[in-house]
Design a protein around this motif. Structure first.
Motif, PDB file in Angstrom:
ATOM      1  N   GLU A 471      69.515   1.757   9.237  1.00  0.00           N
ATOM      2  CA  GLU A 471      68.690   2.846   9.750  1.00  0.00           C
ATOM      3  C   GLU A 471      68.088   3.683   8.610  1.00  0.00           C
ATOM      4  OE1 GLU A 471      67.666   3.809  12.654  1.00  0.00           O
ATOM      5  OE2 GLU A 471      68.922   2.887  14.180  1.00  0.00           O
ATOM      6  N   VAL A 472      68.924   4.047   7.640  1.00  0.00           N
ATOM      7  CA  VAL A 472      68.447   4.859   6.526  1.00  0.00           C
ATOM      8  C   VAL A 472      67.487   4.063   5.658  1.00  0.00           C
ATOM      9  CG1 VAL A 472      69.139   6.031   4.393  1.00  0.00           C
ATOM     10  CG2 VAL A 472      70.447   6.388   6.487  1.00  0.00           C
ATOM     11  N   GLY A 497      79.204   8.055   0.995  1.00  0.00           N
ATOM     12  CA  GLY A 497      78.550   7.053   1.829  1.00  0.00           C
ATOM     13  C   GLY A 497      78.155   7.527   3.205  1.00  0.00           C
ATOM     14  N   ASP A 498      78.591   8.716   3.604  1.00  0.00           N
ATOM     15  CA  ASP A 498      78.212   9.245   4.912  1.00  0.00           C
ATOM     16  C   ASP A 498      76.898  10.009   4.791  1.00  0.00           C
ATOM     17  OD1 ASP A 498      78.352   9.724   7.557  1.00  0.00           O
ATOM     18  OD2 ASP A 498      80.292  10.751   7.532  1.00  0.00           O
ATOM     19  N   LEU A 499      76.295  10.318   5.949  1.00  0.00           N
ATOM     20  CA  LEU A 499      75.047  11.070   5.949  1.00  0.00           C
ATOM     21  C   LEU A 499      75.266  12.486   5.426  1.00  0.00           C
ATOM     22  CD1 LEU A 499      73.487  10.111   9.399  1.00  0.00           C
ATOM     23  CD2 LEU A 499      72.546   9.549   7.168  1.00  0.00           C
ATOM     24  N   LYS A 500      74.257  13.042   4.763  1.00  0.00           N
ATOM     25  CA  LYS A 500      74.317  14.431   4.328  1.00  0.00           C
ATOM     26  C   LYS A 500      74.348  15.335   5.558  1.00  0.00           C
ATOM     27  CE  LYS A 500      72.137  13.984  -0.203  1.00  0.00           C
ATOM     28  NZ  LYS A 500      71.029  14.406  -1.088  1.00  0.00           N
ATOM     29  N   SER A 501      74.814  16.557   5.357  1.00  0.00           N
ATOM     30  CA  SER A 501      74.997  17.482   6.475  1.00  0.00           C
ATOM     31  C   SER A 501      73.688  17.847   7.169  1.00  0.00           C
ATOM     32  CB  SER A 501      75.687  18.758   5.989  1.00  0.00           C
ATOM     33  OG  SER A 501      74.921  19.389   4.975  1.00  0.00           O
ATOM     34  N   SER A 502      72.564  17.623   6.485  1.00  0.00           N
ATOM     35  CA  SER A 502      71.262  17.975   7.060  1.00  0.00           C
ATOM     36  C   SER A 502      70.751  16.930   8.050  1.00  0.00           C
ATOM     37  CB  SER A 502      70.219  18.131   5.938  1.00  0.00           C
ATOM     38  OG  SER A 502      70.632  19.071   4.999  1.00  0.00           O
ATOM     39  N   TYR A 503      71.485  15.834   8.206  1.00  0.00           N
ATOM     40  CA  TYR A 503      71.052  14.745   9.081  1.00  0.00           C
ATOM     41  C   TYR A 503      72.188  14.338  10.014  1.00  0.00           C
ATOM     42  CZ  TYR A 503      67.710  14.527   5.250  1.00  0.00           C
ATOM     43  OH  TYR A 503      66.783  14.857   4.289  1.00  0.00           O
ATOM     44  N   SER A 504      71.830  13.663  11.084  1.00  0.00           N
ATOM     45  CA  SER A 504      72.808  13.064  11.988  1.00  0.00           C
ATOM     46  C   SER A 504      72.315  11.660  12.315  1.00  0.00           C
ATOM     47  CB  SER A 504      72.928  13.885  13.272  1.00  0.00           C
ATOM     48  OG  SER A 504      71.746  13.769  14.054  1.00  0.00           O
ATOM     49  N   PRO A 505      73.203  10.764  12.786  1.00  0.00           N
ATOM     50  CA  PRO A 505      72.756   9.414  13.157  1.00  0.00           C
ATOM     51  C   PRO A 505      71.634   9.460  14.198  1.00  0.00           C
ATOM     52  CG  PRO A 505      75.149   9.509  13.081  1.00  0.00           C
ATOM     53  CD  PRO A 505      74.665  10.919  12.916  1.00  0.00           C
ATOM     54  N   GLU A 506      71.765  10.377  15.167  1.00  0.00           N
ATOM     55  CA  GLU A 506      70.763  10.481  16.228  1.00  0.00           C
ATOM     56  C   GLU A 506      69.409  10.941  15.687  1.00  0.00           C
ATOM     57  OE1 GLU A 506      74.834  10.740  17.651  1.00  0.00           O
ATOM     58  OE2 GLU A 506      73.722  11.998  16.234  1.00  0.00           O
ATOM     59  N   ILE A 508      68.254  10.520  12.552  1.00  0.00           N
ATOM     60  CA  ILE A 508      67.665   9.400  11.796  1.00  0.00           C
ATOM     61  C   ILE A 508      67.043   8.393  12.753  1.00  0.00           C
ATOM     62  CG2 ILE A 508      68.161   7.476  10.248  1.00  0.00           C
ATOM     63  CD1 ILE A 508      68.298  10.106   8.800  1.00  0.00           C
ATOM     64  N   ALA A 509      67.756   8.094  13.839  1.00  0.00           N
ATOM     65  CA  ALA A 509      67.250   7.123  14.821  1.00  0.00           C
ATOM     66  C   ALA A 509      65.968   7.637  15.482  1.00  0.00           C
ATOM     67  CB  ALA A 509      68.320   6.853  15.874  1.00  0.00           C
ATOM     68  N   ALA A 510      65.938   8.952  15.789  1.00  0.00           N
ATOM     69  CA  ALA A 510      64.747   9.531  16.433  1.00  0.00           C
ATOM     70  C   ALA A 510      63.547   9.483  15.497  1.00  0.00           C
ATOM     71  CB  ALA A 510      65.045  10.973  16.842  1.00  0.00           C
ATOM     72  N   TRP A 511      63.767   9.759  14.231  1.00  0.00           N
ATOM     73  CA  TRP A 511      62.693   9.725  13.228  1.00  0.00           C
ATOM     74  C   TRP A 511      62.176   8.295  13.076  1.00  0.00           C
ATOM     75  CZ3 TRP A 511      63.472  12.568   7.872  1.00  0.00           C
ATOM     76  CH2 TRP A 511      62.224  12.783   7.274  1.00  0.00           C
ATOM     77  N   GLU A 539      58.899  15.138   3.092  1.00  0.00           N
ATOM     78  CA  GLU A 539      60.161  14.722   2.490  1.00  0.00           C
ATOM     79  C   GLU A 539      61.302  15.702   2.735  1.00  0.00           C
ATOM     80  OE1 GLU A 539      58.707  16.438  -1.870  1.00  0.00           O
ATOM     81  OE2 GLU A 539      59.456  14.401  -1.677  1.00  0.00           O
ATOM     82  N   THR A 540      60.998  16.958   3.074  1.00  0.00           N
ATOM     83  CA  THR A 540      62.055  17.940   3.299  1.00  0.00           C
ATOM     84  C   THR A 540      62.502  18.017   4.760  1.00  0.00           C
ATOM     85  OG1 THR A 540      60.463  19.731   3.666  1.00  0.00           O
ATOM     86  CG2 THR A 540      61.209  19.372   1.395  1.00  0.00           C
ATOM     87  N   THR A 541      61.926  17.184   5.629  1.00  0.00           N
ATOM     88  CA  THR A 541      62.294  17.203   7.042  1.00  0.00           C
ATOM     89  C   THR A 541      63.783  16.923   7.217  1.00  0.00           C
ATOM     90  OG1 THR A 541      60.096  16.544   7.790  1.00  0.00           O
ATOM     91  CG2 THR A 541      61.923  16.095   9.278  1.00  0.00           C
ATOM     92  N   SER A 542      64.442  17.737   8.024  1.00  0.00           N
ATOM     93  CA  SER A 542      65.859  17.532   8.337  1.00  0.00           C
ATOM     94  C   SER A 542      66.183  18.353   9.572  1.00  0.00           C
ATOM     95  CB  SER A 542      66.743  17.963   7.169  1.00  0.00           C
ATOM     96  OG  SER A 542      66.795  19.376   7.067  1.00  0.00           O
TER      97      SER A 542
END
Length: 813
Positions: A471-472, A497-506, A508-511, A539-542
C-alpha cells in the motif's frame, strides 16, 4: 588458548550465572531509570514546552503518552518517541536550535535503550516498565495544572485578558513565566531526593508558582511593588530552572559513573554508556539554548515596552487621538472615559466637549489635580507612564476601562513594530486561481533495490502489520507519477516498520483509492475520507492536515477556538494554493500596508483615523484573515466614517469615494470566523453596512467631475493580475484596463448593484470604484465562495466539484 568453560558443564554454568548477574546489576537498572526519565523529558519538552498553544493540550498529550506506554517492544516505543517529536511544531522560531539539540539527545537516549534491550530480554521488560508509570504521572500532572489554570481564570472573571499573549507590559511577562512554570512543574514530577535528583523540585516550583499567583491580579501590574516582585520572580525562575537542568544531567552522569566503575559490567555496557554520554552533551547544549532564549524573550519585553513608552509619553495639551503618535488608537478617549468615573472630573470635561479624544485644558486640569493629590512636586498636567499606571491601579477605574486603555496601547505597539513599508515589485502572472504543482526532482535511483532492502531490514512484524506492505509503495509510486512529488516509502514509515503517527492503514488505502480511481489527476485537488477533506497532491498531506475546519477542530479537540487556532488552520489550507480568492495573500498584505502607510503620511487627508482602523484588515501577513471583533468594530467604523453613515445627507466628495474604493478592495478576498463558520468579510459589510438602501444613497450622490488631481484624495487600490496595485488615480487610469463585469452581480451581493451601475461615469474615481466592485462580485467573490464551502464542509455533498479543483469521495463504496 583453550576455553575450559565450553567443555566443563560446571564452569559453563558458573559463567552463565556470572553473566546473568552482570545483566541484572542494580547499577544498570539505575542507568535505565535515568535514561528513560530523560528520554521522556526530552519528548515532553519538544511536544509540550516548545510547542504552539494548540499542541499544549492535555488531551493531545494523553493520546501520545497512551500510545507510547502501550508499546510492546522497545524499538516500537522509541520509534514513537522520535516520530511524535520530529512532527512537533514550535511556538516560537527562536527555539529551533534548542529543539534540534533536544531531538538529537532523544535519539541517542533511544539508541542506548534499544542497545540495552538487545543485551537482555529482562532489560527490555525493565525499560517498558519504566514507560508505564512515569507517562501516567506526567499526564496526571498536566491534567492537574490545566484544572488549576481553569480555576484561576474563573476567579479572575476574565477568561483571557490578563493572561493572554499580548505585545507589551506586565500581563505579557506574567503570562510568559506562567507558561515557563507549567513546563517546569510538569518536568519536575517525581524528581526528588529519593529518586536521585538532589532536591524536591516539584515543591520548589510550586512555591514559585504561588508567588506568581499572588501577582496574577489586574492591579498588581500597575504598582511599582508589583513590577519589582515580578522582576525578582523572573530571576528566581531562571536560577532554579538552571539548577534543575543541572540536576537532570547529573543524575544520568552519576548513574553512568557507577556502571563505569564496575569493570565487569562496563565490558558489556560500554556502548550504552557512550551513547548516554553523547546524549548528555546534546542535552546540555539544548538546555543552554533554551535558557538563552528565555532571557532573550524577557529582554525583548523590556525593549518593546521602552520603545512604546518613548513613542507615546508624555501626553500633553493639544494632543489628539488622530495624531500620528497615537495613530487612531483612541487612547485619549479611553483615558477620558476612565477619568469620567470621577463625578467632578466628568463635569469639567463635559464643559469642553466631554469624551472627545482631545487633550484639552479640562483634561489637563484633571491630570494636574491627580498629580497634586499624589504629592507630586511636578503638576504640569501631562500624562507620563507613571501617572497612567497610577490611574490603572486605582479602584475607581472599571475593569472594562482598564481593558480599553490596554487595547489602545497594544494598537500603538502594532504601529511601532512596523519599521518600514515593504515593497513587492516581483512580476506577477495574469489572474489565475491555480493549484500548486510541486516541481519535479530527480527520481531516487535503484528504487526497486532500495525497496527490497527496506523489506529485508525491517522487523519481522512488519509483514504482519495492519496494512499491506504494498500500500505504501503504491502510494509513493502514484504520487511520483501523477503529481511529480518526490516522496519515498520511508516518508510514511517509522524506524520500527510501522506507519508514522500521522497516518493510518485506512487513510493510506483511501488516498490510494482516490489516486487509482481518477482518470485525469490534473482535474483533482482533494479526496474526502471519514469527514475530512485532504489535499490529494501535496507531500505534507496526513491525518493531521484536513482542509476543512470541522474536521481540523474535531481532531485537535478544540472546544473554544481563538485566532491562533483559526490562523493555524488557514495556513495549512493555503499550502496548496498560490492565491486565495484570486489574490496572492502576500501581495495583498504588502500592497494594502503600502497604501495605508502612504495615505497616513498625507496630512491633508481628513480620514486618517479610518485608514488607521483598516490596519486590522492586515493583522495577519500570511493569510487574508480578519478578526471578527475587529470587523464589527474598527473596520465597520472605518466604512461608516468614510460614507458618513450616520448623517442625514452623506455629502460625499472625491476623498470619500477613494476611501470607499480602497476599503472594499482591501476586504475583497478576506474572510473571518463568526463563531460558527468562516464567512466573507465583504459579504458581512454588505449585509451590515453597505446594504441596498445605503448603496443607492451613495450612488445618488456620485459627483460627475472629471478632474484628475489626487493631492486631496490619497492613492487608490485596484487589481493587477493576482496582485493589487497602488497608484495616484490619474496614473491608475493609464495602467488599469477598466472593463465592465462580464457577469451579473450575485443575488447575495445585490445591494451593490446601484454602485456597479456607475461604471460609465465621467468621473475617473467613480468609474474605478464601480468597475472594481463589478469585478469583485462577478469574478472574485464566486471563487471565494468555493473556498468557504470547502473550508466549512462537513460532508462530501457540500464540496464544490469543479475542474481543476475536484474532490474524490474515498468513502464511496
Amino acid at each position: 588458548m583453550r576455553n575450559n568453560s565450553i567443555y566443563n558443564p560446571i564452569a559453563k554454568m558458573m559463567l552463565n550465572e556470572h553473566s546473568s548477574l552482570i545483566l541484572e546489576n542494580e547499577k544498570v537498572d539505575s542507568l535505565i531509570s535515568k535514561m528513560s526519565d530523560n528520554a521522556l523529558n526530552c519528548f515532553k519538552i519538544i511536544n509540550f514546552d516548545l510547542a504552539p498553544k494548540r499542541e499544549r493540550n492535555p488531551n493531545i498529550m494523553r493520546e501520545k503518552l497512551s500510545s507510547i506506554s502501550g508499546s510492546k517492544s522497545v524499538k516500537t516505543l522509541t520509534s514513537k518517541l522520535i516520530d511524535y517529536s520530529e512532527n512537533s511544531e514550535l511556538s516560537n522560531s527562536k527555539y529551533h536550535e534548542a529543539k534540534e539539540e533536544y531531538l538529537s539527545a532523544l535519539k541517542k537516549f533511544c539508541k542506548a535503550l534499544i542497545r540495552t534491550a538487545e543485551l537482555s530480554k529482562d532489560k527490555e521488560s525493565e525499560i517498558l516498565k519504566r514507560f508505564k508509570t512515569p507517562p501516567a504521572n506526567l499526564q496526571n500532572a498536566l491534567d492537574s495544572i490545566a484544572e488549576r489554570v481553569k480555576e484561576e481564570r474563573k476567579k479572575l472573571d476574565e477568561s483571557s485578558y490578563f493572561i493572554n499573549e499580548s505585545h507589551i507590559g506586565f500581563s505579557t511577562r506574567l503570562d510568559f513565566i506562567k507558561k515557563s512554570l507549567i513546563n517546569l512543574l510538569s518536568s519536575a514530577e517525581g524528581k526528588n531526593q529519593k529518586n536521585g535528583y538532589g532536591r524536591d523540585w516539584k515543591r520548589i516550583f510550586l512555591e514559585l508558582d504561588e508567588k506568581r499567583r499572588v501577582l496574577d491580579r489586574p492591579e498588581a501590574g500597575y504598582s511599582e511593588r508589583g513590577r519589582k516582585s515580578l522582576e525578582d520572580l523572573e530571576k528566581q525562575i531562571h536560577k532554579f530552572s538552571e539548577e534543575f537542568n543541572n540536576a537532570l544531567v547529573q543524575s544520568v552522569n552519576k548513574a553512568i559513573q557507577t556502571v563505569e566503575e564496575d569493570e565487569e559490567v562496563i565490558k558489556v555496557y560500554s556502548d550504552v554508556t557512550e551513547l548516554a554520554h553523547r546524549a548528555l552533551d546534546d542535552l546540555t547544549r539544548a538546555k543552554a539554548q533554551q535558557s538563552m532564549i528565555f532571557k532573550e524573550i524577557l529582554d525583548d519585553f523590556d525593549s518593546k515596552e521602552a520603545t512604546v513608552s518613548k513613542s507615546i509619553f508624555p501626553l500633553s495639551l493639544g494632543d489628539k487621538d488622530s495624531d500620528k503618535k497615537i495613530c487612531g488608537s483612541r487612547l485619549i478617549t479611553n483615558i477620558q472615559k476612565a477619568l469620567s468615573s470621577i463625578p467632578s472630573a466628568s463635569d469639567v470635561m463635559s464643559s469642553e466637549g466631554g469624551i472627545n479624544g482631545v487633550y484639552n485644558t479640562a483634561l489637563k486640569a484633571v491630570i494636574s489635580t491627580i498629580q497634586k493629590i499624589e504629592g507630586n512636586k511636578n503638576t504640569n498636567g501631562e500624562i507620563d507612564r507613571t501617572i497612567l499606571d497610577a490611574i490603572l491601579y486605582s479602584d475607581w477605574v472599571s475593569t472594562g476601562d482598564k481593558k480599553a486603555i490596554k487595547k489602545s496601547l497594544e494598537s500603538i505597539m502594532d504601529r511601532v513594530e512596523e519599521s518600514s513599508v515593504l515593497s513587492f515589485d516581483d512580476i506577477v502572472s495574469p489572474i489565475n486561481e491555480s493549484k500548486i504543482v510541486i516541481k519535479n526532482s530527480e527520481f531516487a535511483k535503484e528504487l526497486q533495490i532500495q525497496y527490497a532492502n527496506a523489506l529485508e531490514d525491517a522487523p519481522k512484524d512488519y509483514k504482519n502489520a495492519d496494512y499491506k506492505k504494498g500500500e505504501v509503495y503504491q502510494l509513493s509510486k502514484s504520487l511520483r507519477k501523477a503529481y511529480r512529488i518526490n516522496v519515498e516509502d520511508e516518508d510514511f514509515i517509522r524506524e520500527d516498520g510501522d506507519l508514522k503517527s500521522s497516518y493510518s492503514p485506512e487513510f493510506i488505502a483511501a488516498w490510494n483509492k482516490a489516486l487509482s480511481s481518477i482518470k485525469d489527476p490534473e482535474d483533482y485537488c482533494y479526496f474526502y475520507f471519514e469527514g475530512g477533506l485532504y489535499s490529494i497532491c501535496h507531500e505534507t498531506t496526513s491525518l493531521k492536515t484536513p482542509s476543512n475546519w470541522p474536521k481540523w477542530k474535531k481532531d485537535r479537540k478544540i472546544e473554544e477556538s481563538d485566532n491562533e487556532d483559526l490562523v493555524d488552520f488557514l495556513n495549512n489550507y493555503l499550502k496548496g494554493w498560490k492565491t486565495f480568492g484570486m489574490i496572492n495573500p502576500e501581495y495583498r498584505y504588502t500592497k494594502i500596508r503600502k497604501l495605508i502607510s502612504e495615505n497616513l503620511e498625507r496630512e491633508e487627508l481628513k480620514y486618517s483615523e479610518a485608514y488607521t482602523k483598516m490596519k486590522s484588515s492586515i493583522r495577519y501577513k500570511d493569510v487574508p484573515y480578519v478578526d471578527y471583533e475587529d470587523l464589527k468594530t474598527d473596520i465597520k467604523e472605518a466604512f461608516e466614517s468614510i460614507i458618513h453613515k450616520n448623517r442625514r445627507e452623506m455629502d460625499l466628495d472625491k476623498e470619500e469615494f477613494v476611501g470607499l474604493n480602497n476599503f472594499i478592495v482591501a476586504l475583497s478576498n478576506s474572510i473571518t470566523f463568526d463563531g460558527d463558520k468562516f464567512i466573507s468579510c465583504l459579504k458581512w459589510i454588505h449585509d451590515n453596512v453597505l446594504g441596498e438602501k445605503t448603496s443607492k444613497k451613495i450612488s445618488s450622490e456620485a459627483f460627475t467631475s472629471a478632474e484628475q488631481t489626487d493631492k486631496e484624495t490619497g492613492n487608490l487600490l485596484t487589481f493587477d493580475g493576482n496582485s493589487l496595485m497602488v497608484l495616484p488615480y490619474k496614473n491608475l487610469l493609464k495602467k488599469m484596463d477598466i472593463k465592465k463585469a462580464d457577469k451579473d452581480c450575485p443575488d447575495s451581493l445585490s445591494g451593490f448593484r446601484s454602485i456597479i451601475n456607475l461604471n460609465t461615469s465621467d468621473s475617473p474615481i467613480i468609474k474605478i470604484l464601480a468597475r472594481n466592485l463589478g469585478y469583485i462580485t462577478s469574478t472574485l467573490y464566486p471563487s471565494l465562495e468555493n473556498h468557504l464551502k470547502r473550508i466549512n464542509t462537513d460532508s462530501f455533498s457540500k464540496v464544490p466539484n469543479v475542474i481543476p479543483f475536484k474532490c474524490f469521495d474515498s468513502d464511496q463504496k
